[in-house]
Design a protein around this motif. Structure first.
Motif, PDB file in Angstrom:
ATOM      1  N   CYS B 340      -8.488  12.753  -1.871  1.00 14.08           N
ATOM      2  CA  CYS B 340      -9.517  12.285  -2.811  1.00 14.08           C
ATOM      3  C   CYS B 340      -8.816  11.866  -4.098  1.00 14.08           C
ATOM      4  O   CYS B 340      -8.236  12.703  -4.791  1.00 14.08           O
ATOM      5  CB  CYS B 340     -10.507  13.414  -3.068  1.00 14.08           C
ATOM      6  SG  CYS B 340     -11.683  13.101  -4.394  1.00 14.08           S
ATOM      7  N   THR B 361     -19.940  20.209   5.996  1.00 11.12           N
ATOM      8  CA  THR B 361     -19.503  19.238   5.002  1.00 11.12           C
ATOM      9  C   THR B 361     -19.806  19.717   3.575  1.00 11.12           C
ATOM     10  O   THR B 361     -19.012  19.525   2.669  1.00 11.12           O
ATOM     11  CB  THR B 361     -20.183  17.889   5.259  1.00 11.12           C
ATOM     12  OG1 THR B 361     -20.159  17.644   6.657  1.00 11.12           O
ATOM     13  CG2 THR B 361     -19.455  16.769   4.567  1.00 11.12           C
ATOM     14  N   LYS B 365     -16.989  20.316   0.761  1.00 12.38           N
ATOM     15  CA  LYS B 365     -16.947  19.559  -0.490  1.00 12.38           C
ATOM     16  C   LYS B 365     -16.912  20.500  -1.691  1.00 12.38           C
ATOM     17  O   LYS B 365     -16.129  20.314  -2.620  1.00 12.38           O
ATOM     18  CB  LYS B 365     -18.195  18.660  -0.609  1.00 12.38           C
ATOM     19  CG  LYS B 365     -18.140  17.400   0.225  1.00 12.38           C
ATOM     20  CD  LYS B 365     -19.483  16.691   0.257  1.00 12.38           C
ATOM     21  CE  LYS B 365     -19.814  16.015  -1.059  1.00 12.38           C
ATOM     22  NZ  LYS B 365     -21.097  15.252  -0.956  1.00 12.38           N
ATOM     23  N   GLY B 377     -17.002   9.849  -3.007  1.00 18.31           N
ATOM     24  CA  GLY B 377     -16.545   9.873  -1.615  1.00 18.31           C
ATOM     25  C   GLY B 377     -16.535   8.527  -0.934  1.00 18.31           C
ATOM     26  O   GLY B 377     -16.299   8.440   0.272  1.00 18.31           O
ATOM     27  N   GLY B 381     -14.249   9.603   1.815  1.00 20.92           N
ATOM     28  CA  GLY B 381     -15.195  10.416   2.588  1.00 20.92           C
ATOM     29  C   GLY B 381     -14.913  10.434   4.080  1.00 20.92           C
ATOM     30  O   GLY B 381     -14.824  11.490   4.710  1.00 20.92           O
ATOM     31  N   LEU B 404     -21.610  12.663   3.644  1.00 21.48           N
ATOM     32  CA  LEU B 404     -20.876  12.096   2.509  1.00 21.48           C
ATOM     33  C   LEU B 404     -21.421  10.723   2.128  1.00 21.48           C
ATOM     34  O   LEU B 404     -20.849  10.028   1.320  1.00 21.48           O
ATOM     35  CB  LEU B 404     -19.385  12.016   2.842  1.00 21.48           C
ATOM     36  CG  LEU B 404     -18.644  13.337   2.598  1.00 21.48           C
ATOM     37  CD1 LEU B 404     -17.498  13.518   3.539  1.00 21.48           C
ATOM     38  CD2 LEU B 404     -18.155  13.390   1.154  1.00 21.48           C
TER      39      LEU B 404
END
Lengths: 80, 426
Positions: B340, B361, B365, B377, B381, B404
């Protein structure tokens, strides 16, 4: 068209983006990340990644690749 | 009957023209100052004068068939707002490059293929003088051509696949498209290197060299060498822009908006056309736009465009089959490679989040902060979900890309803009 980038006057053409002007001026990065202080410039070029943020006329966090330059614009980068 | 088309690329322009021809009061909302989308950048397109074209405009939220729009310079607090009630909507928001992460992909001088293309076509700027193009798929060829037009020396095009998949779909591959691709190959006079990829970028404040690897069929590295460059552009296919479809509740299929032969989605009144329904190029997008625009306006299905859509989708299927993303890219990452870019989340941090027992998810995150930064994202993502799925393979843990893609505010909005909205619009 006249614009100012980090206090220096530049001429710009209609249709030119802020990122276009910065890259034409030979700059490939103009911001650093909050965490590791890594340099950032243009990555996606189409408004998706938010790497290329600049301050335009006092408003922070403007995507340089999306914003067209306008007469008299004052562009400030984090890393002049 | 009011049809609102969102997106002014090949699909959106064709949809708006078809809708207005079918008698609908038609609005075309596009974020750019001129029409044409990424495909026609630098070569503005026109639309039938009966269409109300809202340039520099973005749909930032949807409520049923009510669309909330801001108009004005990108990210400016001076933008003005309006809400439009549609009887039917055509989503034609296109796609952006997918780039799989690799060490150094966050160095300045590494660009997406789309950025290299947009800067060349829109701004007349070459991203560098010694440039490598890397990724997979035929889109890399026009990118290399655009780079040459603005004076870059394109050292080569690395495609992680071989393109041999084409041969397995001889009837699906479209002769016009094959001729177009051969044309690029002849004009470019640069080396096309199959089963090869840029797997790392090196430099202090800017890329000065890359590692180019010969790959195995699964994209793991077979051998590598270092090449001096001053820029590299990368594209591993495309990610559709699905925010509005997800907000409207449209069903997805294989990561794209699911549509029937008329472009109708699972939600009444909502249609989709172009790359948001599958990656197939500008001609297919325009044909899909014509069909969806007509259907949205309640007109009879145009037979010629329908036939183009059918043959185009066969071509798109062959394209997808020939240029898959193989899991070996995950072995290119080092512990400290950013996955990221916004929140600076490394591969190591993702692994730690999984080890801490991220159960889906959302926890993944929140534990790692992946996909929680400015781009929400959009860039990482899909790759983050793929990595999490591999890392959690031993457990009954589920990671879904759709988690995402849920972004109720579809495009960035300033808080001052939100605060100034009239209450009846909220």
């Amino acid at each position: 068209m006249r614009v100012t980038i980090d206090g220096v006057q530049h001429s710009a053409t209609p249709g030119q983006t802020v990122a276009g002007a910065l890259l034409a001026d030979g700059r490939t990065s103009w911001r650093t990340t909050r965490g590791a202080g890594k340099p950032r410039g243009v990555f996606c070029g189409i408004g998706v990644c938010f790497d290329c943020l600049v301050t335009v006329n006092g408003v922070a966090d403007v995507r340089a690749c999306q914003r067209l330059l306008a007469e008299g614009d004052d562009i400030r980068t984090e890393e002049p | 009957m009011r049809v609102v088309v969102i997106g002014g690329g090949p699909a959106g322009v064709a949809a708006a023209e078809a809708a207005v021809r079918a008698g609908a009061d038609t609005v075309l909302v596009d974020s750019e100052p001129t029409l044409g989308g990424q495909f026609h950048r630098g070569n503005p397109q026109r639309v039938d004068s009966r269409v109300r074209h809202l340039a520099n405009s973005t749909v930032w939220a949807v409520q049923g068939l009510r669309l909330h729009i801001r108009t004005g310079p990108a990210d400016s607090p001076t933008r003005t707002g309006e809400a439009i009630d549609a009887d039917a909507v055509v989503i034609a928001t296109g796609a952006h490059d997918r780039v799989v992460p690799f060490p150094g992909w966050d160095l300045p001088g590494v660009y997406t293929a789309g950025a290299a293309q947009a800067l060349a076509k829109g701004q007349g700027i070459a991203i560098g003088q010694r440039v490598l193009v890397s990724g997979t798929g035929p889109f890399l060829l026009p990118v290399a051509e655009s780079l040459k037009h603005v004076g870059a020396n394109v050292l080569g095009i690395c495609d992680a696949n071989t393109g041999a998949g084409w041969l397995r779909h001889p009837r699906a591959a479209n002769p016009t498209k094959i001729a177009e691709l051969l044309g690029y190959a002849i004009r470019l006079r640069t080396s096309w290197q199959p089963r090869t990829a840029v797997v790392a970028a090196h430099g202090d404040d800017k890329v000065s060299a890359v590692t180019v690897a010969k790959l195995n069929p699964d994209w793991t590295i077979r051998s590598q060498r270092r090449v001096a460059v001053d820029a590299v552009c990368v594209g591993h296919g495309f990610t559709p822009r699905l925010e509005l479809a997800v907000s409207a509740g449209c069903k997805l299929a294989d990561g794209f908006i699911a549509v029937d032969h008329t472009g109708a989605t699972s939600v009444p009144g909502w249609y989709a056309a172009g790359e948001v329904t599958g990656i197939g190029g500008a001609d297919l997008a325009a044909a899909e736009g014509e069909v969806a625009g007509t259907a949205a306006a309640g007109g009879p299905c145009p037979a010629t465009a329908l036939a183009k859509v059918r043959s185009g989708r066969r071509f798109a299927a062959a394209l997808a089959a020939a240029h898959p993303i193989r899991p070996g890219w995950q072995t290119w990452l080092a512990d400290d490679t950013l996955v990221c870019r916004c929140e600076e989340v490394t591969y190591r941090a993702l692994r730690e989040a999984i080890d801490l027992d991220a159960t889906g998810t959302r926890t993944f995150k929140l534990t790692s902060r992946v996909g929680l930064g400015l781009c929400q994202g959009r860039m990482c993502g899909r790759s983050a979900v793929d990595l999490a799925t591999t890392l959690a393979a031993q457990r009954r843990t589920f990671f879904t890309p759709a988690d995402l893609q849920r972004r109720p505010i579809a495009t960035p909005l300033r808080l001052a803009e939100l605060a100034s909205l009239p209450e009846e619009d909220l």
